[in-house]
Write a protein that holds these residues in place. Structure first.
Motif, PDB file in Angstrom:
ATOM      1  N   PRO A   1       0.810  -1.228   0.000  1.00 17.07           N
ATOM      2  CA  PRO A   1       0.000   0.000   0.000  1.00 17.07           C
ATOM      3  C   PRO A   1       0.840   1.274   0.000  1.00 17.07           C
ATOM      4  CG  PRO A   1      -0.007  -1.005   2.176  1.00 17.07           C
ATOM      5  CD  PRO A   1       0.702  -1.964   1.264  1.00 17.07           C
ATOM      6  N   ASP A   2       0.387   2.260  -0.768  1.00 15.90           N
ATOM      7  CA  ASP A   2       1.007   3.590  -0.773  1.00 15.90           C
ATOM      8  C   ASP A   2       0.313   4.522   0.226  1.00 15.90           C
ATOM      9  OD1 ASP A   2       2.870   3.167  -3.021  1.00 15.90           O
ATOM     10  OD2 ASP A   2       1.028   2.913  -4.179  1.00 15.90           O
ATOM     11  N   ILE A   3      -0.943   4.197   0.540  1.00 13.77           N
ATOM     12  CA  ILE A   3      -1.732   5.024   1.459  1.00 13.77           C
ATOM     13  C   ILE A   3      -2.392   4.123   2.502  1.00 13.77           C
ATOM     14  CG2 ILE A   3      -3.709   6.582   1.700  1.00 13.77           C
ATOM     15  CD1 ILE A   3      -3.198   7.481  -1.182  1.00 13.77           C
ATOM     16  N   ILE A   4      -2.249   4.500   3.753  1.00  8.93           N
ATOM     17  CA  ILE A   4      -2.975   3.846   4.840  1.00  8.93           C
ATOM     18  C   ILE A   4      -4.094   4.804   5.243  1.00  8.93           C
ATOM     19  CG2 ILE A   4      -2.854   2.863   7.157  1.00  8.93           C
ATOM     20  CD1 ILE A   4      -1.144   1.400   5.071  1.00  8.93           C
ATOM     21  N   TYR A   5      -5.327   4.355   5.067  1.00 15.38           N
ATOM     22  CA  TYR A   5      -6.488   5.208   5.368  1.00 15.38           C
ATOM     23  C   TYR A   5      -7.168   4.656   6.617  1.00 15.38           C
ATOM     24  CZ  TYR A   5     -10.493   8.275   4.426  1.00 15.38           C
ATOM     25  OH  TYR A   5     -11.454   9.258   4.507  1.00 15.38           O
ATOM     26  N   VAL A   6      -7.108   5.422   7.696  1.00 16.98           N
ATOM     27  CA  VAL A   6      -7.704   5.001   8.973  1.00 16.98           C
ATOM     28  C   VAL A   6      -9.058   5.676   9.137  1.00 16.98           C
ATOM     29  CG1 VAL A   6      -7.481   5.066  11.477  1.00 16.98           C
ATOM     30  CG2 VAL A   6      -5.484   4.580  10.062  1.00 16.98           C
ATOM     31  N   SER A   7     -10.089   4.853   9.179  1.00 14.22           N
ATOM     32  CA  SER A   7     -11.450   5.358   9.402  1.00 14.22           C
ATOM     33  C   SER A   7     -12.134   4.416  10.371  1.00 14.22           C
ATOM     34  CB  SER A   7     -12.223   5.412   8.078  1.00 14.22           C
ATOM     35  OG  SER A   7     -13.572   5.786   8.297  1.00 14.22           O
ATOM     36  N   SER A   8     -12.158   4.793  11.633  1.00 17.71           N
ATOM     37  CA  SER A   8     -12.675   3.891  12.662  1.00 17.71           C
ATOM     38  C   SER A   8     -13.325   4.677  13.780  1.00 17.71           C
ATOM     39  CB  SER A   8     -11.528   3.042  13.229  1.00 17.71           C
ATOM     40  OG  SER A   8     -11.964   2.248  14.304  1.00 17.71           O
ATOM     41  N   LEU A   9     -14.374   4.087  14.367  1.00 18.88           N
ATOM     42  CA  LEU A   9     -14.982   4.705  15.546  1.00 18.88           C
ATOM     43  C   LEU A   9     -14.024   4.647  16.731  1.00 18.88           C
ATOM     44  CD1 LEU A   9     -18.641   3.361  15.294  1.00 18.88           C
ATOM     45  CD2 LEU A   9     -17.862   5.696  14.898  1.00 18.88           C
TER      46      LEU A   9
END
Length: 333
Positions: free
Chosen positions: A81-89
């Motif tokens: 991965p080139d981007i780590i996208y964190v989307s979490s409650l």
């Protein structure tokens, strides 16, 4: 998610690691289950369930999930991965995001879905100096510092970042996308008395919705033509039902799926959003999941709370900015 679909549509390689609680049927004994959905590999990690939104069990669930994310076999992912996208409650996920940023030498995007621990102590249920609150605050600051981009649905995210000590952080403030396919009329069993004026609240019943302020206003209204309808679920629902059980013009309903909500809202005469009257802390605004649904119903929207809670360009709203039952009744009329 819709964001993943957009990534895939633009020819990005995408894999998602998420909680088993996002599955409708999550009865499995393995540590994880891999499912290919719309040509995307989803890894569903076994997670705890049946906890209250504002409970210590929720924190334990966060910790358990993060351990599983940390110990996940990342060799299963078929690309670097080139981007780590964190989307979490869970705020704790940003720690794993930082770990993966270092592991893959990638950019880190931190989607701040909620302001933890800000919303925890502004409700008054936790002290600002509670050790857990202090630790969560430190984790949030580390996460912001380590991120290359902050994404948030909170309108005044720039102001919040400045409030937390980050004046020059790169950010993007967004709104919920509009999916026109769900705004269609469907049959439902809701039957309303046409002689009454029907007012609807749809959403969560949590501490940070300040519904007690709304119910206090309702309890003091004198117009017997008003009928209030409350749809949704949450940790405070039973408490509110018991406390205001004597209000004969109030009816509670269960949770309604987002795609079915439009058919209910268009039957109403007026809709309500509740932010309450907590003015102890700065207001950074809200972007509500239901707001597009409210706006697409073409019904008047009453907002209980300060005007700063919503941006003026999101639509036309009628604000009840003071906790005054006469003013509330006048706005409804």
């Amino acid at each position: 998610s819709l964001l993943i679909k957009y990534f895939k549509k633009n020819n990005y390689k995408v894999s998602a690691i998420t909680s088993s609680n996002t599955l409708k049927k999550n009865f499995f004994t393995e540590d994880y289950v891999c499912k290919k959905i719309d040509k995307v590999d989803y890894y569903f990690l076994k997670d705890k369930k049946n906890y209250s939104l504002y409970s210590f069990q929720r924190i334990l669930s966060w910790i358990d999930f993060e351990i599983r994310v940390f110990n996940f076999n990342y060799k299963l992912i078929k690309f670097k991965p080139d981007i780590i996208y964190v989307s979490s409650l869970s705020l704790l996920t940003i720690l794993n995001g930082i770990f993966l940023k270092k592991k893959f030498n990638a950019k880190l995007v931190f989607e701040m879905r909620d302001f933890w621990p800000y919303f925890l102590y502004t409700t008054g249920k936790f002290s600002k100096f509670n050790p857990a609150i202090v630790i969560l605050g430190l984790i949030e600051k580390i996460g912001i510092y380590q991120s290359d981009l902050i994404v948030s649905l909170i309108p005044r995210i720039k102001k919040y970042l400045s409030y937390r000590g980050f004046k020059n952080k790169k950010f993007l403030a967004s709104t919920f996308p509009v999916n026109k396919k769900i705004f269609i009329k469907k049959k439902n069993k809701l039957i309303l008395n046409k002689k009454k004026f029907h007012i609807c609240y749809a959403g969560n019943f949590g501490f940070d919705n300040y519904l007690e302020d709304l119910f206090d206003l309702i309890s003091k209204t004198k117009n017997k033509n008003f009928e209030f309808h409350f749809f949704g679920s949450g940790s405070q629902k039973n408490f509110l039902k018991n406390r205001y059980s004597k209000l004969l013009n109030v009816t509670f309903y269960g949770h309604v799926e987002y795609e079915n909500l439009h058919s209910i809202l268009i039957k109403m005469d007026c809709l309500i959003v509740s932010f309450g009257y907590n003015k102890k802390y700065p207001l950074f605004g809200y972007e509500l999941n239901k707001l597009n649904n409210y706006l697409m119903s073409s019904k008047p929207i009453i907002v209980v709370g300060d005007k700063k809670n919503l941006l003026s360009n999101r639509g036309k709203f009628v604000f009840v900015s003071k906790k005054n039952s006469k003013l509330f009744e006048q706005k409804l009329l």
